[in-house]
Design an enzyme around this catalytic site. Structure first.
Site, mmCIF file in Angstrom:
data_model
loop_
_atom_site.group_PDB
_atom_site.id
_atom_site.type_symbol
_atom_site.label_atom_id
_atom_site.label_comp_id
_atom_site.label_asym_id
_atom_site.label_seq_id
_atom_site.Cartn_x
_atom_site.Cartn_y
_atom_site.Cartn_z
ATOM 1 N N ASP B 167 33.907 13.194 88.305
ATOM 2 C CA ASP B 167 33.732 13.425 86.872
ATOM 3 C C ASP B 167 33.819 12.071 86.171
ATOM 4 O OD1 ASP B 167 34.039 15.991 87.880
ATOM 5 O OD2 ASP B 167 35.104 16.711 86.114
ATOM 6 N N LYS B 235 29.038 17.573 81.398
ATOM 7 C CA LYS B 235 30.337 18.162 81.066
ATOM 8 C C LYS B 235 30.663 17.800 79.630
ATOM 9 C CE LYS B 235 35.181 17.539 82.539
ATOM 10 N NZ LYS B 235 36.080 17.011 83.589
ATOM 11 N N LYS B 271 29.417 22.018 82.526
ATOM 12 C CA LYS B 271 30.858 22.277 82.618
ATOM 13 C C LYS B 271 31.512 22.093 81.257
ATOM 14 C CE LYS B 271 35.129 20.551 84.754
ATOM 15 N NZ LYS B 271 35.731 19.631 85.719
#
Lengths: 286, 335
Positions: B167, B235, B271
């Site tokens: 991430d 995300k 996400k």
């Protein structure tokens, strides 16, 4: 010229706010003579759930306040009740169909009882706690701590006195309360909520639901996040199965009471919703 | 779960952009994307949030939510012990109910990856096979304020330790200053650092930190930029900045993913992370995914929730359905 009547909307009291029932339901509250008095919210199981969430969030702050502070906050509620006595007297007169003198006497007794319980806030621990005798160089001390979230079915046969008698003792020790008001006389309970909302009681410490106790009580009894159940006003319900439900999650339970002495002021009503913590401490480090 | 290759990502970006991905080309392309109708977007998101999901649908949704959770701990106070208890919770979310599915992944800081992998043991693997993968935040998370070398080293270290998913955060300062080429190059470089010696690649999630991008137009541009540069997932947030994930922002990112799929056939994951604490909210996200990109996106390699406290709320709801009475916080773990 005549004025249009401005009737009051009685709503629930959850987490310091006055929401309508999530279900949108209301029911008619009738005066003693059978005339229409007001519409009250008819709480659903989800309102009960929301009230428990609000109560749980309030426990830490309220039980963490000093006993002296809790006493002051409770005493101030009695002061505010005194200021609103005309409103309560009128409400009780209409709802119960009693004389002004009788209604006035009920309000007096409710206020006096509130003050009596407020006085216990910084005193009951001295009575129910103890310094235990031990054979060693240390103290052994038992102190009462609040049970947590207490659900109360208030006495069903009175407007104000029943609510006060049921919720005040649970508040003294630092519990947060969900009170199911009298189905026939719910209006004074909501007016009392307005007093609580404008006093120093933190939001969520007292939550009041109006509607059918028979419908709401089973959800409170079986809810795993309720720590104690006061069935003082549940005499007409199937309270044995409520007690069985409560046992599933190890709740403390007070059984129904009836008659003129129901929910009479007693230290036992305070200590019923406390847990005894016993600790030890050395007498001296020298 | 493995990421797409970097070379094809760059070739595809050049084909879509019609030129090298430098500041000028990217600016021309990203600013040529139509603006977002903010009122319409928020109204659409609010409308999707009003669906009533009850009984068996709710049961299905709750289990689906669990299988899509990246169970996260990203605190300065994290310890190997905390990561181990997080992994235990990921593998057995509710010890009182063996039918509870496992979460998709655990998400930790890079230095905690070895402990997470050790604790997972045989349960470590692809969430599409019912196993749990390990995601690591990298690139100077959460601010992203470090030189590219440090960001690449951070990423490479996590990948070498065995992280399946990275991430990364974008450089919001550069993005807001209009230096799209720099942001593109950084994402592409981090993507390169996700490569493993065997030629496979860790999946790359690109955190846009929408709370700092200010406008919906910026969120749409950043989404396109992240996808063009080779992100496998986009995300919303780090969870360290408020507002974190919101339904309108997630809807907007899902629309970009849908448009990208229509244009290239490639499926990008989304996400939302941070601020999703109740089952009720999470179900709204499921509805939004199903209505925007389709139900086939509701799989761990295309949709995740970045959350920690959400799992407990879902478990309480499952217990309510199983027992018929409301459960309480005493019946789930304290995180």
């Amino acid at each position: 010229m005549s004025r249009l009547a401005v009737p009051k909307t009685y709503k629930l009291y959850i987490g310091g706010a006055f929401p309508r029932s999530e279900s949108g339901r209301t029911y008619e509250v009738l005066a003693a003579d059978g005339g229409f008095l007001a519409n009250a919210a008819k709480a659903s199981r989800k309102d009960a759930r929301d009230a428990i969430v609000a109560a749980r969030a309030a426990v830490a702050g309220w039980s963490g306040a000093t006993a002296y502070n809790r006493g002051q906050v409770l005493y101030r509620i009695a002061e505010l009740l005194e200021g609103r006595r005309a409103q309560f007297v009128a409400e009780i007169e209409q709802a119960e169909g009693v004389t002004r003198a009788a209604a006035s006497a009920q309000v007096d007794e409710a206020i006096d009882r509130w003050i009596w319980y407020a006085g216990w806030a910084d005193k009951f621990a001295q009575v129910t706690g103890n310094a235990n005798p031990v054979a060693g160089p240390y103290f052994n001390i038992s102190v009462p701590e609040p049970t947590g979230v207490v659900a109360v079915i208030v006495p069903q046969d009175s407007s104000l006195l029943g609510v006060v008698s049921a919720i005040a003792p649970a508040l003294v020790a630092g519990n947060a309360v969900i009170a199911v008001a009298s189905e026939r006389f719910p209006l004074s309970a909501i007016s009392l909520s307005e007093v609580l909302a404008t006093s120093d009681v933190p939001k969520g410490v007292v939550n009041v639901l109006t509607g059918s106790p028979a419908e709401i009580a089973p959800w409170l009894a079986s809810h795993a996040d309720v720590n104690a159940l006061d069935l003082v006003g549940a005499g007409d319900l199937d309270w044995i199965s409520l007690e069985v439900d409560a046992a599933e999650t190890l709740k403390r339970v007070l059984r129904p009471e009836s008659g003129p002495d129901a929910a009479a002021p007693a230290l036992g009503r305070i200590s019923a919703f406390t847990e005894t913590k016993t600790v030890w401490h050395t007498k001296s480090l020298l | 779960m493995s990421g797409t290759s970097l070379v094809t990502a760059r070739e595809r970006a050049i084909a879509v952009l019609g030129g090298e991905p430098d500041d000028a080309t990217l600016r021309r392309y990203l600013h040529g994307i139509p603006g977002v109708d903010a009122v319409g977007l928020e109204q659409r998101a609010a409308g999707l949030g009003t669906r009533s999901i009850k009984t068996t649908s709710k049961q299905w949704a709750l289990d689906k939510i669990i299988t899509l959770i990246d169970l996260t701990t990203l605190e300065g106070a994290d310890t190997p012990g905390k990561v181990r208890s997080l992994v235990a919770k990921a593998m057995t979310p509710d010890p009182s109910d063996a039918t509870t599915p496992r979460v998709a992944a655990v998400c930790v800081y890079g230095d905690m990856v070895p402990y997470a992998i050790e604790a997972l043991g045989a349960a470590h693997g692809d969430p599409d096979d019912g196993l749990i993968s390990v995601a690591a935040v990298a690139t100077a998370f959460p601010s992203g304020r470090a030189s590219l070398e440090i960001k690449l080293a951070d990423t490479a270290e996590a990948v070498a330790a065995g992280a399946d998913e990275i991430d990364m955060v974008i450089d919001r300062g550069a993005f807001l200053a209009g230096r799209y080429g720099l942001v593109f190059d950084q994402i592409a470089a981090v993507k390169g650092a996700c490569r493993r010696p065997d030629g496979s690649s860790a999946s790359l999630k690109v955190i846009l930190e929408t709370g700092e991008l200010v406008t919906y137009d910026n969120v749409r541009r950043a989404s396109w930029l992240a996808i063009l540069a080779g992100g496998d997932f986009i995300k919303t947030s780090t969870g360290k900045v408020a507002p974190a994930a919101t339904l309108p922002v997630t809807l907007l990112m899902l629309e970009v993913v849908r448009d990208w799929h229509l244009a290239t056939g490639q499926r990008i994951g989304v996400k939302p992370a941070g601020g999703i604490r109740s089952s009720k909210d999470a179900i709204k996200y499921l509805v939004t995914v199903a209505e925007t990109v389709g139900e086939e996106w509701l799989v761990p390699h295309l949709f995740r929730f970045g959350a920690s406290s959400l799992l407990n709320d879902v478990l309480l709801q499952r217990q309510k359905i199983a027992t018929g009475h409301y459960s309480g916080a005493d019946y789930v773990t304290i995180d």
